[in-house]
Design an enzyme around this catalytic site. Structure first.
Site, PDB file in Angstrom:
ATOM      1  N   LEU A 101      -4.709   6.940  -1.470  1.00 28.40           N
ATOM      2  CA  LEU A 101      -5.431   8.178  -1.223  1.00 28.40           C
ATOM      3  C   LEU A 101      -6.838   8.021  -1.786  1.00 28.40           C
ATOM      4  O   LEU A 101      -7.034   7.386  -2.829  1.00 28.40           O
ATOM      5  CB  LEU A 101      -4.735   9.369  -1.904  1.00 28.40           C
ATOM      6  CG  LEU A 101      -3.372   9.785  -1.345  1.00 28.40           C
ATOM      7  CD1 LEU A 101      -2.748  10.867  -2.221  1.00 28.40           C
ATOM      8  CD2 LEU A 101      -3.490  10.277   0.096  1.00 28.40           C
ATOM      9  N   ASP A 102      -7.827   8.625  -1.114  1.00 28.80           N
ATOM     10  CA  ASP A 102      -9.200   8.563  -1.592  1.00 28.80           C
ATOM     11  C   ASP A 102      -9.336   9.242  -2.954  1.00 28.80           C
ATOM     12  O   ASP A 102      -8.480  10.046  -3.352  1.00 28.80           O
ATOM     13  CB  ASP A 102     -10.136   9.251  -0.597  1.00 28.80           C
ATOM     14  CG  ASP A 102     -10.176   8.555   0.755  1.00 28.80           C
ATOM     15  OD1 ASP A 102      -9.807   7.366   0.817  1.00 28.80           O
ATOM     16  OD2 ASP A 102     -10.569   9.213   1.731  1.00 28.80           O
ATOM     17  N   LEU A 103     -10.438   8.954  -3.627  1.00 29.07           N
ATOM     18  CA  LEU A 103     -10.695   9.512  -4.957  1.00 29.07           C
ATOM     19  C   LEU A 103     -10.570  11.028  -4.967  1.00 29.07           C
ATOM     20  O   LEU A 103      -9.988  11.613  -5.889  1.00 29.07           O
ATOM     21  CB  LEU A 103     -12.097   9.091  -5.425  1.00 29.07           C
ATOM     22  CG  LEU A 103     -12.548   9.609  -6.786  1.00 29.07           C
ATOM     23  CD1 LEU A 103     -11.715   9.001  -7.904  1.00 29.07           C
ATOM     24  CD2 LEU A 103     -14.038   9.323  -6.995  1.00 29.07           C
ATOM     25  N   THR A 105      -8.979  12.935  -2.788  1.00 27.83           N
ATOM     26  CA  THR A 105      -7.792  13.433  -2.090  1.00 27.83           C
ATOM     27  C   THR A 105      -6.636  13.514  -3.077  1.00 27.83           C
ATOM     28  O   THR A 105      -6.462  12.628  -3.914  1.00 27.83           O
ATOM     29  CB  THR A 105      -7.416  12.503  -0.921  1.00 27.83           C
ATOM     30  OG1 THR A 105      -8.513  12.437  -0.003  1.00 27.83           O
ATOM     31  CG2 THR A 105      -6.191  13.014  -0.188  1.00 27.83           C
ATOM     32  N   HIS A 184     -10.532   6.410   6.145  1.00 26.05           N
ATOM     33  CA  HIS A 184     -11.098   7.776   6.109  1.00 26.05           C
ATOM     34  C   HIS A 184     -10.798   8.538   7.406  1.00 26.05           C
ATOM     35  O   HIS A 184     -11.647   9.283   7.916  1.00 26.05           O
ATOM     36  CB  HIS A 184     -12.609   7.739   5.889  1.00 26.05           C
ATOM     37  CG  HIS A 184     -13.008   7.299   4.513  1.00 26.05           C
ATOM     38  ND1 HIS A 184     -12.385   7.759   3.369  1.00 26.05           N
ATOM     39  CD2 HIS A 184     -13.985   6.460   4.090  1.00 26.05           C
ATOM     40  CE1 HIS A 184     -12.967   7.219   2.308  1.00 26.05           C
ATOM     41  NE2 HIS A 184     -13.917   6.415   2.710  1.00 26.05           N
TER      42      HIS A 184
END
Length: 230
Positions: A101-103, A105, A184
């Site tokens: 997961l992104d930073l 998210t 993304h």
């Protein structure tokens, strides 16, 4: 790894020796005699030759973590806390992430030491549904659902995304179900409408749903049913 290859990794056994020992019924895996040289041995299994222990096996470990915003989905990072920093477990650096997961998210993150299991839930060809709660800067209209269902062309990868499902929850929020995991992807899909994603939270992967009792930063072991669902 094939059982004959596993055995021939010991210097005293050639590949031919290994096959003869296996066919003679002298190898046991998890207590069961195995006579097929092609049998696939995993790191988690106990392997014995007669009364000699060749591999003790290790415990397979499976965790779900409620990843908070601001924590990196990595095993090590120079600037930010990582998800492994949130685990109070022995030998945690033997673990890896089944998807990231992104930073910024939050939500469900699966962590394991079972590479075969993690590949089953993350490989695109498996088409495991991943469900996200999305909040946006601008209103979301019914047109979004129609476009996402058809698929969007991503020029950088020269591909069209798989059909995705969008359920409107409010003027600026929706539940999005994806069947792949492009770079993304959620932000780029909403970016098609020039609508910025301001909050993104993963609710589930496959049949595994984030436990609502877990606060951000907390984790628990997966149940047997959750592990078997992958």
């Amino acid at each position: 790894m094939r059982l004959d290859r596993f055995l021939s990794n010991f210097p005293r056994f050639s590949r031919q020796d290994s096959r003869l020992l296996i066919c003679a019924g002298r190898l046991r895996v998890d207590g069961e005699t195995v006579r097929d040289p092609r049998f696939d041995v995993r790191d988690f299994q106990r392997v014995e030759l007669d009364d000699e222990l060749l591999q003790a096996g290790r415990s397979a470990r499976y965790w779900m973590l409620h990843k908070p915003v601001g924590v990196v989905s990595a095993t090590a990072h120079d600037e930010h806390r990582t998800v492994l920093d949130l685990l109070d477990e022995p030998d945690k650096h033997d673990l890896h992430l089944a998807g990231r997961l992104d930073l910024n998210t939050s939500g469900l993150l699966l962590i394991t030491n079972d590479g075969r299991w993690s590949r089953r839930i993350t490989q695109p060809q498996q088409r495991k549904p991943k469900v996200y709660h999305v909040s946006t800067e601008q209103p979301i209209t019914a047109e979004y659902a129609e476009v996402f269902e058809r698929g969007l062309y991503f020029a950088f990868e020269d591909l069209t995304t798989l059909p995705a499902r969008l359920e409107l929850l409010g003027s600026h929020s929706a539940r999005l179900t994806l069947f792949e995991g492009r770079y993304h992807q959620v932000k780029r899909m909403f970016g098609h409408f020039r609508n910025r994603v301001v909050a993104l939270h993963r609710e589930s992967m496959g049949e595994i749903v984030l436990d609502p009792r877990l606060a951000p930063g907390q984790y628990r072991a997966l149940t047997a049913a959750e592990i078997a669902s992958v």
